[in-house]
Structure formats: C-alpha cells, structure tokens
Enzyme design. Structure first.
Site, PDB file in Angstrom:
ATOM      1  N   VAL A   1       0.868  -1.174   0.000  1.00 10.69           N
ATOM      2  CA  VAL A   1       0.000   0.000   0.000  1.00 10.69           C
ATOM      3  C   VAL A   1       0.908   1.229   0.000  1.00 10.69           C
ATOM      4  CG1 VAL A   1      -1.779   1.284   1.213  1.00 10.69           C
ATOM      5  CG2 VAL A   1      -1.818  -1.218   1.248  1.00 10.69           C
ATOM      6  N   LYS A   2       0.695   2.116  -0.959  1.00 17.47           N
ATOM      7  CA  LYS A   2       1.536   3.305  -1.075  1.00 17.47           C
ATOM      8  C   LYS A   2       0.968   4.441  -0.222  1.00 17.47           C
ATOM      9  CE  LYS A   2       3.490   4.221  -5.133  1.00 17.47           C
ATOM     10  NZ  LYS A   2       3.653   4.499  -6.581  1.00 17.47           N
TER      11      LYS A   2
END
Length: 362
Positions: free
Chosen positions: A138-139
């Site tokens: 997850v960025k």
C-alpha cells in the site's frame, strides 16, 4: 547477457512503473518477466488515469460495476485491484522464491488523504484487506502527515511503499517511521517481518532546475541526490539499531528509485537507470526506459556505497544558488498536488464513461 539481467546479477530488482489491463490481457507483462527480468511493478493515479482514459479495455467492467451500484472511488478501487491481483499472481513465484523480498505490486491510498493521518491509516488497512494478496504494497506518501500513518500501518502488519520522497532527509524520516513500527511490533510480541520500500523520486529534480543552472550541471542533480541518499541507506543498514532488528527477524526497508524516465530529450534515455545501479535497491522504470535499457543500456558497475562524488556535485549546485532542502519540500508538495489532479481527473473519466456506457446500452 541482457543489461536487465546484469542489473539483477548486481543485486538490483527491476520493476515496471506501469500497469494497464491491456498488458495483462495480451501477455506483455508476462513477456517482460520472461525477457527483461522484471520482478515487480508500481502504479499511481497518473498511470491509472492514462490506462482507463485512453483505452476501452475497462469499459465492460465499468458498465458491469455501474449496474451493480458501484461508482466513484469504490468503483475505481475494484478496477485497480482487479489488475493488481492479476499482476501480483504473476509475480508470486518470485515473491515466494525470495522469501518476500521481491515480487511486489503497489496500490496507492487516495491522494486526497495526503494531509489526513487517520484517513490514510484506515485506507491502508482497507486496501490491504480488499486486495487479499500477500505481495501487494500500500503506497502512503512520506509527507509530514503521512509519516505517522506509515508507522501505524507497519505496526498493524500492512506492507508499505513510502512514496513521494525527494531527499536524504525525506528518506531518513520514512526509515524512522518504518523502524519505529517494527520496534513496536517486537515489543508487542508480533512478527517483525513486515516489508516496506522507500521510493526516492529522481528525474523531477533535474526538470525543476533545468533552466536555472549552468550547462555542465544539467541532469546531474537527481543522481547526486540519489548518491547522497544511498550513502545514508547503507549507513542505516550497518547501524547497531538495524542489526538488532535484523537479528530479531526483521527485513530491510529497501530503497527504490522512482521517476527514472529521462525528461531531457538531449540526455541519454538510460541516464538514471545506469547511474543508479546499486545492490539491495529497486529500479523502477516506464516501458519506454525498460526497452531502451534492454536495447542499448550498459551496466558499468555499482554506484559507490559512500555516495561517490554526490556531495561535491551538490556543493556545485549550492554555489549555483540551488537550495536543495527548500526544493525538496517544493517537489514533494508539487508531487502530492499532481497526484490529486490525476486522481480527480481519473474519477471524472470514470464518471463520464459510466454515463456514456449507460446511454449506449439504454
């Protein structure tokens, strides 16, 4: 030997900085894995905006999801995660063979949450659960508001790709958030093995100063920032603090080179990927750069662990009037604003397509 294979042998992973449904459907991504040693990929709102806006490959899915009552961000999230799950499955053999070090894909939290710490934490947990893939990052942006969200997400066991880093100081702040999350897990008796990468943006530095510095300094700032940051990365990995965590079973947060496509048409199209060849890092690149690297790129050895001439080059930029600390803040702010613009445009494209498809099927 293919240059891309040489980089892998040197110890650097090659990730594609792109994803579209078309390269999944027509076998292009599979070919990149087989022929170019690509072992992961990244995505961002701009990539998905272009993929969905410039292709009819998503139309059927948009129509079906609209009929099921989906719209806006929820509809986009389903579209994106459908693509990323397929890509994650293609990279799963690499992920398993490297014990989770390589073979990753990435999905960004909404850029609208860049200044919302709790919203970013909640979104990261939601994306991680919805993706249902062990090899999906997850960025979260490494903004001041994003740093506590990164720490909390790591503590919760969510793998994080820290994005929008532009300087050594940005990197060290992201690394600190990662270390604190792991230390808290160890203190709580949890498994310390939570993966993370720290994404340093390179080419935007040179674009920002292209008309502000002497000709002999053009296209040298991004690489110098990379060298300075790589030195800090190697020092952290050799530190007693990290060694203690490694002994407890933690895995390093790897440094990732982002924004490696050459912006200057007069410069080499493989400039950054060649200069940033370094063990224990990840080189991401757009398709155009990947093809150029394979066709005529060369690997001249690994970059110096101490940053080489980075500090001397940065001193020249300071003498030319470039304040890299102030510029790093500016670039991070502009990067966040750019992703917000792409996100807003992306959701509008989807809304327009929903309406057009509804009319066509009426």
């Amino acid at each position: 030997m293919n240059t891309t294979r040489q980089l892998h042998d040197l110890g650097q992973s090659l990730w594609l900085d792109n994803i579209t449904r078309e390269i999944l459907d027509n076998g292009t991504l599979r070919r990149y894995i087989d022929e170019f040693s690509v072992t992961g990929l990244t995505s961002n709102p701009t990539i998905f905006d272009e993929a969905i806006g410039n292709s009819g490959a998503y139309d059927a899915a948009i129509h079906a999801k609209t009929a099921a009552g989906k719209s806006g961000e929820a509809l986009f999230m389903e579209l994106a995660l459908e693509d990323l799950r397929r890509a994650a499955d293609l990279f799963r053999p690499v992920f398993d063979a490297t014990a989770g070090v390589d073979g990753w894909v990435s999905m960004e939290v909404s850029p609208l949450l860049a200044s919302d710490t709790q919203g970013s934490i909640d979104a990261a947990l939601r994306i991680h659960a919805q993706a249902a893939r062990a090899n999906l990052f997850v960025k979260i942006p490494g903004t001041p508001e994003g740093l506590p969200a990164i720490e909390e997400s790591i503590y919760a066991g969510v793998p994080v790709n820290v994005t929008l880093l532009f300087s050594r100081e940005h990197y060290l702040a992201a690394a600190e958030a990662y270390l604190r999350g792991i230390e808290r897990r160890i203190a709580a008796g949890r498994d310390p093995k939570v993966a993370s990468v720290a994404s340093l943006f390179i080419s935007r530095w040179d674009k920002a100063v292209a008309d502000k510095v002497p000709a002999e300094l053009r296209n040298r700032l991004g690489i110098a920032i990379g060298g300075r940051t790589y030195c800090a990365y190697r020092e952290l990995l050799a530190s007693p603090r990290w060694n203690k965590l490694a002994e407890a079973g933690a895995i390093p947060q790897r440094l990732l080179w982002a924004s490696t496509g050459t912006k200057d048409p007069n410069a080499s199209d493989t400039l950054y990927v060649e200069a940033l060849a370094a063990p224990d890092t990840i080189g991401t690149m757009p398709e155009k750069t990947l093809h150029a690297l394979s066709d005529h790129g060369s690997v001249r050895g690994a970059m110096a662990a101490d940053g080489g001439d980075a500090e001397a080059v940065l001193a020249q930029f300071a003498h030319a009037g470039v304040d890299v600390d102030a510029l790093a803040v500016q670039l991070q702010s502009e990067g966040a604003a750019s992703f917000v613009k792409s996100w807003t445009q992306l959701l509008q494209r989807i809304a327009d397509k929903r309406a057009a498809l509804a009319d066509a099927n009426a």
